[in-house]
Design a protein around this motif. Sequence first.
Motif, PDB file in Angstrom:
ATOM      1  N   HIS A   1      49.287 -52.070  47.751  1.00  0.00           N
ATOM      2  CA  HIS A   1      47.690 -52.506  47.921  1.00  0.00           C
ATOM      3  C   HIS A   1      46.908 -52.091  46.701  1.00  0.00           C
ATOM      4  CE1 HIS A   1      47.589 -47.812  49.416  1.00  0.00           C
ATOM      5  NE2 HIS A   1      48.003 -47.950  48.279  1.00  0.00           N
ATOM      6  N   ASP A   2      45.741 -52.239  46.737  1.00  0.00           N
ATOM      7  CA  ASP A   2      44.742 -51.695  45.582  1.00  0.00           C
ATOM      8  C   ASP A   2      44.739 -50.151  45.425  1.00  0.00           C
ATOM      9  OD1 ASP A   2      44.083 -54.326  45.331  1.00  0.00           O
ATOM     10  OD2 ASP A   2      42.311 -54.215  45.875  1.00  0.00           O
ATOM     11  N   PRO A   3      44.521 -49.693  44.446  1.00  0.00           N
ATOM     12  CA  PRO A   3      44.468 -48.296  44.248  1.00  0.00           C
ATOM     13  C   PRO A   3      42.781 -47.803  44.649  1.00  0.00           C
ATOM     14  CG  PRO A   3      44.257 -49.301  41.990  1.00  0.00           C
ATOM     15  CD  PRO A   3      44.796 -50.529  43.003  1.00  0.00           C
ATOM     16  N   SER A   4      42.705 -46.595  44.738  1.00  0.00           N
ATOM     17  CA  SER A   4      41.599 -46.168  45.069  1.00  0.00           C
ATOM     18  C   SER A   4      41.128 -44.864  44.401  1.00  0.00           C
ATOM     19  CB  SER A   4      41.541 -45.800  46.623  1.00  0.00           C
ATOM     20  OG  SER A   4      41.602 -46.955  47.289  1.00  0.00           O
ATOM     21  N   VAL A   5      39.974 -44.389  44.515  1.00  0.00           N
ATOM     22  CA  VAL A   5      39.572 -43.173  43.833  1.00  0.00           C
ATOM     23  C   VAL A   5      38.422 -42.621  44.695  1.00  0.00           C
ATOM     24  CG1 VAL A   5      39.548 -44.110  41.670  1.00  0.00           C
ATOM     25  CG2 VAL A   5      37.370 -44.360  42.761  1.00  0.00           C
ATOM     26  N   PHE A   6      38.477 -41.341  44.623  1.00  0.00           N
ATOM     27  CA  PHE A   6      37.237 -40.491  45.289  1.00  0.00           C
ATOM     28  C   PHE A   6      36.275 -40.358  44.347  1.00  0.00           C
ATOM     29  CE2 PHE A   6      41.119 -38.626  47.418  1.00  0.00           C
ATOM     30  CZ  PHE A   6      40.618 -39.246  48.777  1.00  0.00           C
ATOM     31  N   ALA A   7      35.150 -40.691  44.632  1.00  0.00           N
ATOM     32  CA  ALA A   7      34.153 -40.728  43.483  1.00  0.00           C
ATOM     33  C   ALA A   7      32.920 -40.247  43.861  1.00  0.00           C
ATOM     34  CB  ALA A   7      33.807 -42.239  42.740  1.00  0.00           C
ATOM     35  N   CYS A   8      32.096 -39.350  42.946  1.00  0.00           N
ATOM     36  CA  CYS A   8      30.614 -38.813  43.329  1.00  0.00           C
ATOM     37  C   CYS A   8      29.809 -38.801  42.230  1.00  0.00           C
ATOM     38  CB  CYS A   8      30.671 -37.599  44.245  1.00  0.00           C
ATOM     39  SG  CYS A   8      31.351 -36.194  43.127  1.00  0.00           S
ATOM     40  N   GLY A   9      28.684 -38.544  42.107  1.00  0.00           N
ATOM     41  CA  GLY A   9      27.891 -38.699  40.699  1.00  0.00           C
ATOM     42  C   GLY A   9      26.593 -39.713  40.935  1.00  0.00           C
ATOM     43  N   ASN A  10      26.241 -39.721  39.507  1.00  0.00           N
ATOM     44  CA  ASN A  10      25.143 -40.957  39.470  1.00  0.00           C
ATOM     45  C   ASN A  10      25.840 -42.185  39.513  1.00  0.00           C
ATOM     46  OD1 ASN A  10      26.309 -40.827  36.851  1.00  0.00           O
ATOM     47  ND2 ASN A  10      24.611 -39.514  36.165  1.00  0.00           N
ATOM     48  N   GLU A  11      25.081 -43.227  39.104  1.00  0.00           N
ATOM     49  CA  GLU A  11      25.430 -44.685  38.783  1.00  0.00           C
ATOM     50  C   GLU A  11      26.225 -44.886  37.846  1.00  0.00           C
ATOM     51  OE1 GLU A  11      23.137 -49.009  38.146  1.00  0.00           O
ATOM     52  OE2 GLU A  11      22.015 -47.210  38.017  1.00  0.00           O
ATOM     53  N   ARG A  12      26.316 -44.190  36.696  1.00  0.00           N
ATOM     54  CA  ARG A  12      27.221 -44.446  35.513  1.00  0.00           C
ATOM     55  C   ARG A  12      28.369 -43.743  36.178  1.00  0.00           C
ATOM     56  NH1 ARG A  12      27.706 -44.735  29.942  1.00  0.00           N
ATOM     57  NH2 ARG A  12      29.908 -44.813  29.657  1.00  0.00           N
ATOM     58  N   ASP A  13      28.750 -42.558  36.579  1.00  0.00           N
ATOM     59  CA  ASP A  13      29.837 -42.316  37.236  1.00  0.00           C
ATOM     60  C   ASP A  13      30.715 -43.112  38.252  1.00  0.00           C
ATOM     61  OD1 ASP A  13      29.597 -39.679  36.132  1.00  0.00           O
ATOM     62  OD2 ASP A  13      28.354 -38.905  37.811  1.00  0.00           O
ATOM     63  N   LEU A  14      29.948 -43.855  39.161  1.00  0.00           N
ATOM     64  CA  LEU A  14      30.366 -44.806  39.986  1.00  0.00           C
ATOM     65  C   LEU A  14      30.730 -46.123  39.270  1.00  0.00           C
ATOM     66  CD1 LEU A  14      27.884 -44.247  43.247  1.00  0.00           C
ATOM     67  CD2 LEU A  14      29.989 -43.245  42.688  1.00  0.00           C
ATOM     68  N   MET A  15      30.115 -46.576  38.335  1.00  0.00           N
ATOM     69  CA  MET A  15      30.737 -47.556  37.557  1.00  0.00           C
ATOM     70  C   MET A  15      31.694 -47.186  36.754  1.00  0.00           C
ATOM     71  SD  MET A  15      28.552 -50.162  38.225  1.00  0.00           S
ATOM     72  CE  MET A  15      28.933 -51.169  36.739  1.00  0.00           C
ATOM     73  N   ASP A  16      31.829 -46.004  36.226  1.00  0.00           N
ATOM     74  CA  ASP A  16      33.027 -45.591  35.471  1.00  0.00           C
ATOM     75  C   ASP A  16      34.502 -45.535  36.435  1.00  0.00           C
ATOM     76  OD1 ASP A  16      31.745 -45.087  33.133  1.00  0.00           O
ATOM     77  OD2 ASP A  16      31.684 -42.890  33.531  1.00  0.00           O
ATOM     78  N   ALA A  17      33.941 -45.302  37.757  1.00  0.00           N
ATOM     79  CA  ALA A  17      35.097 -45.121  38.709  1.00  0.00           C
ATOM     80  C   ALA A  17      35.625 -46.518  39.162  1.00  0.00           C
ATOM     81  CB  ALA A  17      34.693 -44.710  40.064  1.00  0.00           C
ATOM     82  N   ILE A  18      34.665 -47.667  39.081  1.00  0.00           N
ATOM     83  CA  ILE A  18      34.970 -48.922  39.095  1.00  0.00           C
ATOM     84  C   ILE A  18      35.749 -49.608  38.195  1.00  0.00           C
ATOM     85  CG2 ILE A  18      34.054 -51.467  39.398  1.00  0.00           C
ATOM     86  CD1 ILE A  18      31.637 -50.302  40.791  1.00  0.00           C
ATOM     87  N   GLU A  19      35.520 -49.219  36.912  1.00  0.00           N
ATOM     88  CA  GLU A  19      36.053 -49.667  35.581  1.00  0.00           C
ATOM     89  C   GLU A  19      37.528 -49.101  35.600  1.00  0.00           C
ATOM     90  OE1 GLU A  19      34.169 -48.294  32.268  1.00  0.00           O
ATOM     91  OE2 GLU A  19      32.232 -49.758  32.706  1.00  0.00           O
ATOM     92  N   GLN A  20      37.825 -47.780  36.245  1.00  0.00           N
ATOM     93  CA  GLN A  20      38.993 -47.283  36.205  1.00  0.00           C
ATOM     94  C   GLN A  20      39.810 -48.000  37.480  1.00  0.00           C
ATOM     95  OE1 GLN A  20      38.732 -42.859  36.860  1.00  0.00           O
ATOM     96  NE2 GLN A  20      37.489 -42.607  35.116  1.00  0.00           N
ATOM     97  N   LEU A  21      39.106 -48.127  38.358  1.00  0.00           N
ATOM     98  CA  LEU A  21      40.028 -49.027  39.483  1.00  0.00           C
ATOM     99  C   LEU A  21      40.571 -50.555  38.888  1.00  0.00           C
ATOM    100  CD1 LEU A  21      37.954 -48.272  42.825  1.00  0.00           C
ATOM    101  CD2 LEU A  21      40.343 -47.657  42.238  1.00  0.00           C
ATOM    102  N   ARG A  22      39.661 -51.139  38.363  1.00  0.00           N
ATOM    103  CA  ARG A  22      39.933 -52.404  37.890  1.00  0.00           C
ATOM    104  C   ARG A  22      41.219 -52.049  36.635  1.00  0.00           C
ATOM    105  NH1 ARG A  22      33.903 -54.567  36.914  1.00  0.00           N
ATOM    106  NH2 ARG A  22      33.596 -55.290  39.157  1.00  0.00           N
ATOM    107  N   ALA A  23      41.108 -51.209  35.743  1.00  0.00           N
ATOM    108  CA  ALA A  23      42.154 -51.088  34.774  1.00  0.00           C
ATOM    109  C   ALA A  23      43.617 -50.416  35.412  1.00  0.00           C
ATOM    110  CB  ALA A  23      41.713 -49.838  33.760  1.00  0.00           C
ATOM    111  N   CYS A  24      43.241 -49.659  36.536  1.00  0.00           N
ATOM    112  CA  CYS A  24      44.665 -48.912  37.255  1.00  0.00           C
ATOM    113  C   CYS A  24      45.293 -50.232  37.985  1.00  0.00           C
ATOM    114  CB  CYS A  24      44.090 -47.992  38.297  1.00  0.00           C
ATOM    115  SG  CYS A  24      45.555 -47.141  39.238  1.00  0.00           S
TER     116      CYS A  24
END
Length: 261
Positions: free
Chosen positions: A101-124
Amino acid sequence: MRVINLNGYIDEDVWYGDEITPDMLHEQLFAEDEDHQQPVRIILNSYGGSCNAAVRMYDDVRAYPGDVHIIISGTAASAATVLATAADRLEMTPGSMWMIHDPSVFACGNERDLMDAIEQLRACKESILNVYCRRCRRSRDDVSAMMSKTTWMDSHQACADGFVDGIVDVGSGVIDAAADRTVVLKDAEARVKMWFDRSRARLERHDKSAGALAAVAAAPEDASEAPATEVIPEEPVVQPVDPGVPVAQLHKRLELIKSRH
């Protein structure tokens, strides 16, 4: 042939007493009193866990000088499939299950934090696809789609799609017949969800103010819809021999996955 048994959730550290860690595998695989040119058989049953820890274990298996034969006896789900794919030969017992299945993250913070989380998920996800596509006969796009929808496979389907190389005849003596098991899908799904639930609870408990990201190979998107009665109760917490400071441990682990720009 030397045999190593790995049974439990994959994690960087021991938190509950039912984890298997990269250090545990390394100590057994590269034991000082063993001939590292000799083949090794790993009997694996794991409902997943940390992607980072699974990749470290994958790299250790690939680095082992001798041949490594991995047999799935029970379940290989989520991050455990990354570890399993490192084998020179990978097999399953007839009653075992395989899940991607797709990897997941727990994320909190501002818009940049959440965009970083999306980038990490795609790379993962791309990293996981790199691992799967070394062995699997399906196209990269097909495997990606299978991950996105969460795909459980029995041994015959996993073998047909090329995720594993074969199915072990438990009567052949290759594996102790007592270790062979037939997996009930709902039980396996509940075990995967339990990892997700307790990891999220641990992060919320120990790092409420950090505003950071914690990457895990998490439960399927619809796991929250599973009836509560299907969730297997958590085992009592067993602290490691040298537990250290939980918050400090968590911060150290979070540092490994923060974006570096």
